[in-house]
Design an enzyme around this catalytic site. Structure first.
Site, PDB file in Angstrom:
ATOM      1  N   CYS A  98       1.009  -1.580  -0.495  1.00 35.02           N
ATOM      2  CA  CYS A  98      -0.417   0.322   0.258  1.00 35.02           C
ATOM      3  C   CYS A  98       0.816   1.256   0.110  1.00 35.02           C
ATOM      4  O   CYS A  98       2.366   0.910  -0.014  1.00 35.02           O
ATOM      5  CB  CYS A  98      -0.905  -0.134   1.120  1.00 35.02           C
ATOM      6  SG  CYS A  98      -2.302   0.881   1.026  1.00 35.02           S
ATOM      7  N   LYS A 100       2.022   4.407   0.925  1.00 32.53           N
ATOM      8  CA  LYS A 100       2.998   4.384   2.585  1.00 32.53           C
ATOM      9  C   LYS A 100       4.093   3.325   2.682  1.00 32.53           C
ATOM     10  O   LYS A 100       5.207   4.047   3.230  1.00 32.53           O
ATOM     11  CB  LYS A 100       1.943   4.657   4.050  1.00 32.53           C
ATOM     12  CG  LYS A 100       1.050   5.769   3.333  1.00 32.53           C
ATOM     13  CD  LYS A 100       0.814   6.902   2.860  1.00 32.53           C
ATOM     14  CE  LYS A 100       0.020   7.811   2.768  1.00 32.53           C
ATOM     15  NZ  LYS A 100      -0.713   7.118   2.205  1.00 32.53           N
ATOM     16  N   CYS A 171      -4.534  -0.939  -5.040  1.00 32.03           N
ATOM     17  CA  CYS A 171      -5.765  -0.333  -5.740  1.00 32.03           C
ATOM     18  C   CYS A 171      -5.301   0.295  -6.886  1.00 32.03           C
ATOM     19  O   CYS A 171      -3.612   0.059  -7.139  1.00 32.03           O
ATOM     20  CB  CYS A 171      -5.823   1.406  -5.545  1.00 32.03           C
ATOM     21  SG  CYS A 171      -6.716   1.627  -3.627  1.00 32.03           S
ATOM     22  N   SER A 444      -6.302  12.502  -2.573  1.00 32.60           N
ATOM     23  CA  SER A 444      -6.068  10.990  -3.306  1.00 32.60           C
ATOM     24  C   SER A 444      -5.364  11.328  -3.983  1.00 32.60           C
ATOM     25  O   SER A 444      -4.609  11.686  -5.591  1.00 32.60           O
ATOM     26  CB  SER A 444      -7.795  10.330  -3.252  1.00 32.60           C
ATOM     27  OG  SER A 444      -7.630   9.076  -4.524  1.00 32.60           O
TER      28      SER A 444
END
Length: 540
Positions: A98, A100, A171, A444
């Protein structure tokens, strides 16, 4: 623990795993970690799995205004440092997932300076609705903002959510996670041809199987991050982000990585310099029509770096032991997806300045957008994202206004609050093209609609122009000129700044004394310096 004397004498390699059951980004990492450990052991090393915090925007944005999300990046880096430096391990293989985790891992690599290899663990698969339409998490993000206006029904939104994610991984789209996986390869810290990639794909598993021999070779050659992540390599990474029209979050993450490297680099300056002459070579959702799968199949990061030509410094040495030029030799490129000539002549990541953001602000444009972007209107000021969202739903925010949301910066929240819900609310209310948005919050990496100026510095939580804007003040935004200005008389602005400690609104999410966010707020440097925790004295 069952190790023999012979095993204990081998090079000791950390397998850095940010596994978590809270989000699909991390759901497959335990199996990957075990396979990486096997690869290290087979290559003649001794692998030790270590765990870190697993920050994810989806889940952790719920608490304390989202302050744990960006600050979690730094926790990742310190988790790694404590074990790798404390146990004096010889190298590490980091499982990137993800948003970070990748920058946190690269920050730790630079800080500990042990040989490091990053493996991109892939993006998730997505589904389709009953009518055959593609649906992914980006679509859910955008359409959730339409719920309040009635533009979508709750059952329809639930149906989208049920279908949007059909497997593990990050994502889809050119969001922060895929952008940072590309950054890792452009920096030379990942094996060539491994980013982005489908989760559990043949490409990902090939990288896993090759990781043991690659990291042992790096340890043997004493090939360290300080010799790989050179200024030229960082410049290559900035060019790659611009070429893929990547997430604006890559700016602060690269700034944070550079802050851990010797010599000092102005990453914002690199984005401004390169952004004038380097344009996007690909238009991946949500920036254009191509899917991340099509981009992956067209050659991915390796193809983009090759298509950049002389912009990329091919002489830099990568963690593979080969130069970047050697890694790019013979790469196959589908020019229909990754072009040789830019789609537009300049960057879609625009660094803004002016008297409202004397540090910086960032605007993200669409790859295909060609019209000049300018806006002038009266400010309407809010101190929290829920307050601003509720005002949009009450139709309090009117066309022609500039919505100002502050107090979401790294000290104001603290930890940096999420402002994306306000972007989606404006979009849902049909105001994206009629209302400009200025904020010190985090946006985002996937979707920004209309004129959105994010990550303004100085933030509203410290003395500066953003903190003293009043509802009704005129604000002028000129994207081609790269300016954001508060149109008040200089004497009036000076007086407001002098009154700042008296007039500033209280924090919406005050940090609890002794909490992680309290420590973070006390130690964090400004966002345009990477929002890292400085280990040196404040005056240095």
């Amino acid at each position: 623990m069952g190790y023999t004397d012979e095993q204990i004498r081998r090079p000791k390699i950390a397998v850095v795993n940010s596994s978590s059951g809270l989000a699909p980004c991390f759901a497959h990492l335990d199996v990957i970690a075990a396979a990486v450990k096997d690869s290290i052991d087979a290559a003649g090393g001794l692998g030790f799995e270590i765990r870190t915090v697993a920050p994810t925007d989806f889940i952790m944005a719920a608490g304390r205004g989202g302050g744990y999300v960006l600050s979690g990046r730094d926790l990742v880096s310190y988790d790694i440092e404590a074990v790798v430096d404390g146990a004096q391990l010889d190298g590490m293989v980091c499982l990137a997932s993800c948003d970070k985790t990748t920058p946190g891992q690269l920050m730790a690599a630079a800080r500990t300076d042990v040989p490091t290899l990053v493996i991109a663990c892939g993006y998730q698969s997505c589904g389709a609705l009953d009518d055959g339409r593609h649906v992914d998490i980006e679509d859910v993000f955008v359409d959730a903002g339409k719920l309040a206006s009635g533009a979508i029904g709750f059952e329809d939104l639930c149906a989208m959510s049920d279908r949007a994610i059909t497997g593990p991984g990050v994502c889809t789209g050119m969001g922060t996670a895929n952008t940072m996986h590309i950054v890792a390869e452009a920096l030379g810290m990942a094996l060539p041809g491994t980013a982005p990639t489908r989760a559990n794909s043949d490409t990902m598993w090939a990288a896993v199987r090759a990781s043991g021999a690659a990291i042992l070779a790096a340890v043997e050659a004493d090939r360290r991050p300080s010799t790989v992540m050179t200024p030229a390599a960082v410049r290559n990474a900035v060019a790659a982000v611009i070429a893929v029209s990547g997430s604006i979050n890559a700016v602060k993450h690269l700034e944070a990585i550079a802050a851990e490297l010797p010599g000092g680099l102005d990453v914002h300056g690199l984005f401004e310099e390169l952004g004038r002459n380097v344009g996007p070579l690909a238009a991946v959702r949500p920036n254009g029509p191509a899917s991340i799968e099509e981009f992956d199949d067209a050659g991915g990061a390796r193809a983009v770096l090759a298509q950049l030509g002389d912009v990329v410094d091919g002489s830099v040495v990568t963690m593979s032991g080969r130069t970047m030029a050697e890694n790019l030799a013979g790469v196959a490129v589908d020019p229909a997806v990754i072009r040789a000539e830019p789609i537009r002549p300049d960057s879609t990541i625009v660094l803004m300045r002016g008297n409202l953001c004397p540090g910086t602000g960032i605007v993200k444009l669409s790859v295909t957008e060609t019209r000049a972007r300018a806006f002038r209107g009266p400010a309407r000021v809010y101190e929290s994202a829920p307050e601003a969202t509720a005002a949009i739903e009450r139709a309090e925010v009117r066309p022609g206004e500039v919505l100002v949301l502050r107090g979401l910066g790294v000290t104001g929240t603290p930890g940096m609050g999420m402002a994306s819900s306000v972007v989606f609310a404006l979009n849902g209310a049909g105001l994206s093209e009629q209302v400009a948005f200025v904020t010190d919050g985090q946006l985002s990496g996937l979707v920004n609609k209309g004129i959105v100026v994010g990550e303004v510095t100085p933030e509203g939580g410290v003395p500066g122009p953003l903190g003293v804007v009043r509802t009704g003040d005129e604000i002028a935004i000129d994207v081609p000129a790269r300016t954001v200005d508060l149109l008040v008389e200089p004497a009036e602005l000076e007086q407001r700044l002098a009154d700042y400690p008296v007039t500033r609104a209280p924090q919406t999410w005050p940090a609890r004394p002794g909490s992680w966010l309290g420590v973070y707020a006390d130690a964090v440097v400004p966002l345009d310096q990477g929002a890292t925790l400085r280990r040196s004295s404040p005056s240095s």
